[in-house]
Design a protein around this motif. Structure first.
Motif, PDB file in Angstrom:
ATOM      1  N   THR A  40       0.852  -1.102  -0.005  1.00 44.55           N
ATOM      2  CA  THR A  40      -0.113   0.032  -0.071  1.00 44.55           C
ATOM      3  C   THR A  40       0.806   1.192  -0.140  1.00 44.55           C
ATOM      4  OG1 THR A  40      -0.269  -0.162   2.417  1.00 44.55           O
ATOM      5  CG2 THR A  40      -1.859  -1.263   1.164  1.00 44.55           C
ATOM      6  N   LEU A  41       0.310   2.405  -0.463  1.00 49.15           N
ATOM      7  CA  LEU A  41       1.025   3.447  -0.680  1.00 49.15           C
ATOM      8  C   LEU A  41       1.038   4.184   0.932  1.00 49.15           C
ATOM      9  CD1 LEU A  41      -0.603   5.090  -3.737  1.00 49.15           C
ATOM     10  CD2 LEU A  41       1.693   4.212  -3.699  1.00 49.15           C
ATOM     11  N   PRO A  42       2.194   5.022   1.087  1.00 40.96           N
ATOM     12  CA  PRO A  42       2.199   5.650   2.522  1.00 40.96           C
ATOM     13  C   PRO A  42       1.088   6.535   2.263  1.00 40.96           C
ATOM     14  CG  PRO A  42       4.263   5.478   1.215  1.00 40.96           C
ATOM     15  CD  PRO A  42       3.399   5.003   0.407  1.00 40.96           C
ATOM     16  N   ILE A  43       0.277   6.612   3.580  1.00 37.14           N
ATOM     17  CA  ILE A  43      -0.933   7.549   3.681  1.00 37.14           C
ATOM     18  C   ILE A  43      -0.495   8.692   4.505  1.00 37.14           C
ATOM     19  CG2 ILE A  43      -3.340   7.841   4.702  1.00 37.14           C
ATOM     20  CD1 ILE A  43      -3.661   4.998   3.641  1.00 37.14           C
ATOM     21  N   ILE A  44      -0.925  10.010   4.022  1.00 34.51           N
ATOM     22  CA  ILE A  44      -0.863  11.147   4.739  1.00 34.51           C
ATOM     23  C   ILE A  44      -2.365  11.492   5.239  1.00 34.51           C
ATOM     24  CG2 ILE A  44      -0.130  13.472   5.146  1.00 34.51           C
ATOM     25  CD1 ILE A  44       2.086  12.821   3.212  1.00 34.51           C
ATOM     26  N   ALA A  89      -0.357   4.758   8.989  1.00 32.95           N
ATOM     27  CA  ALA A  89      -0.278   5.955   8.201  1.00 32.95           C
ATOM     28  C   ALA A  89       1.132   6.783   8.522  1.00 32.95           C
ATOM     29  CB  ALA A  89      -1.437   6.842   8.744  1.00 32.95           C
ATOM     30  N   ILE A  90       1.681   7.625   7.864  1.00 33.72           N
ATOM     31  CA  ILE A  90       2.934   8.152   8.459  1.00 33.72           C
ATOM     32  C   ILE A  90       2.881   9.601   8.805  1.00 33.72           C
ATOM     33  CG2 ILE A  90       4.052   6.803   6.512  1.00 33.72           C
ATOM     34  CD1 ILE A  90       4.520   9.484   5.174  1.00 33.72           C
ATOM     35  N   ASP A  91       1.620  10.295   8.593  1.00 35.31           N
ATOM     36  CA  ASP A  91       1.332  11.478   9.233  1.00 35.31           C
ATOM     37  C   ASP A  91      -0.131  11.773   9.378  1.00 35.31           C
ATOM     38  OD1 ASP A  91       2.342  13.723  10.330  1.00 35.31           O
ATOM     39  OD2 ASP A  91       3.551  14.106   8.659  1.00 35.31           O
ATOM     40  N   ILE A 118       5.089  14.884   2.565  1.00 32.77           N
ATOM     41  CA  ILE A 118       5.144  14.275   1.093  1.00 32.77           C
ATOM     42  C   ILE A 118       6.407  13.804   0.797  1.00 32.77           C
ATOM     43  CG2 ILE A 118       4.570  14.590  -1.323  1.00 32.77           C
ATOM     44  CD1 ILE A 118       2.394  16.668  -0.806  1.00 32.77           C
ATOM     45  N   ASN A 119       7.385  14.297   0.982  1.00 37.34           N
ATOM     46  CA  ASN A 119       8.700  13.942   0.498  1.00 37.34           C
ATOM     47  C   ASN A 119       9.075  12.795   1.113  1.00 37.34           C
ATOM     48  OD1 ASN A 119       9.550  15.801  -1.731  1.00 37.34           O
ATOM     49  ND2 ASN A 119      10.015  17.441  -0.291  1.00 37.34           N
ATOM     50  N   LYS A 120       8.846  12.855   2.660  1.00 45.49           N
ATOM     51  CA  LYS A 120       9.104  11.749   3.581  1.00 45.49           C
ATOM     52  C   LYS A 120       8.066  10.374   2.956  1.00 45.49           C
ATOM     53  CE  LYS A 120       8.332  10.277   8.312  1.00 45.49           C
ATOM     54  NZ  LYS A 120       7.569  10.634   9.689  1.00 45.49           N
ATOM     55  N   ALA A 121       6.939  10.571   2.546  1.00 45.05           N
ATOM     56  CA  ALA A 121       6.436   9.558   2.113  1.00 45.05           C
ATOM     57  C   ALA A 121       6.812   8.667   0.966  1.00 45.05           C
ATOM     58  CB  ALA A 121       4.699   9.926   1.958  1.00 45.05           C
ATOM     59  N   LEU A 122       7.139   9.833  -0.018  1.00 48.33           N
ATOM     60  CA  LEU A 122       7.908   9.094  -1.350  1.00 48.33           C
ATOM     61  C   LEU A 122       9.160   8.565  -1.042  1.00 48.33           C
ATOM     62  CD1 LEU A 122       6.924  12.208  -3.801  1.00 48.33           C
ATOM     63  CD2 LEU A 122       5.962  10.030  -3.505  1.00 48.33           C
TER      64      LEU A 122
END
Length: 212
Positions: A78-82, A101-103, A118-122
């Motif tokens: 799954t994609l990182p979720i903010i 979730a990361i944030d 966003i940069n952290k998630a990517l």
């Protein structure tokens, strides 16, 4: 563009917020795609696509946390979720963070804070994808081993000398040495420490342990 080029997915039914988020993301040269409903995103979701997800908490139909649960239940990468929310709901923030979730950003939020998130998630998504690829390559190599080579590999990873492996498997020392050389070649390593690291840092560790 390929799936390696990141996309920031925005799921929010607030059109003004969507436009604001889109402008911020576009300002740093990233691609984005917007959805009003979580269900619409699910219909187009591609686990192979590199990116992250900006997800509103409260929306008509499926909520943000409900979408997170659905994605986790699929058992797919799954994609990182903010999460973004207009309410400072601490219990909810704790729950979605525990679910991966990361944030959790509360509106209004600073543009720079959003971009950093966003940069952290990517970065996290890129690292996760590289790790999954490494795991897949390790598993493909492991699949090339014969049952006897797997047994020898188990002995090597356990730190056993060739003589001990020979006695336990009731085969000659020369046979152990031959299998050992074959294992090293098939696994694509040149040293025992490299072999042990490959096993212990990838998903094949469980298979090696299960077959002991």
């Amino acid at each position: 563009m390929s799936t390696l080029d990141p996309i920031v997915y925005i799921i929010d039914d607030d059109q003004a917020m969507v436009e604001s988020l889109s402008w911020i993301i576009e300002s740093i040269g990233l691609r984005y795609k917007t959805f009003v409903r979580a269900q619409d995103f699910l219909h187009e979701y591609d686990p192979q696509q590199h990116g992250c997800l900006l997800l509103d908490v409260r929306m008509p139909g499926m909520s943000g946390p409900e979408l997170q649960t659905r994605l986790n239940e699929h058992g797919l990468p799954t994609l990182p979720i903010i999460f973004i929310s207009g309410h400072g709901d601490v219990p909810l923030a704790v729950r979605v963070m525990k679910a991966g979730a990361i944030d959790f950003l509360t509106k209004p939020f600073n543009d720079q804070v959003l971009l950093e998130s966003i940069n952290k998630a990517l970065r996290i998504d890129k690292a996760n994808r590289e790790k999954r690829q490494e795991n897949a390559q390790a598993r493909a190599k492991f699949a090339l081993l014969s049952p006897r080579e797997v047994q020898v590999l188990q002995g090597i990873v356990a730190g056993k000398p060739n003589k001990v492996i020979s006695a336990e498997l009731n085969i000659s020392l020369k046979t152990v040495e031959a299998h050992r050389a074959s294992v090293m070649k098939k696994m694509g390593v040149k040293s025992v420490p490299e072999l042990v690291k490959l096993v212990l840092t990838n998903s094949i560790q469980e298979e090696v342990v299960e077959e002991e």
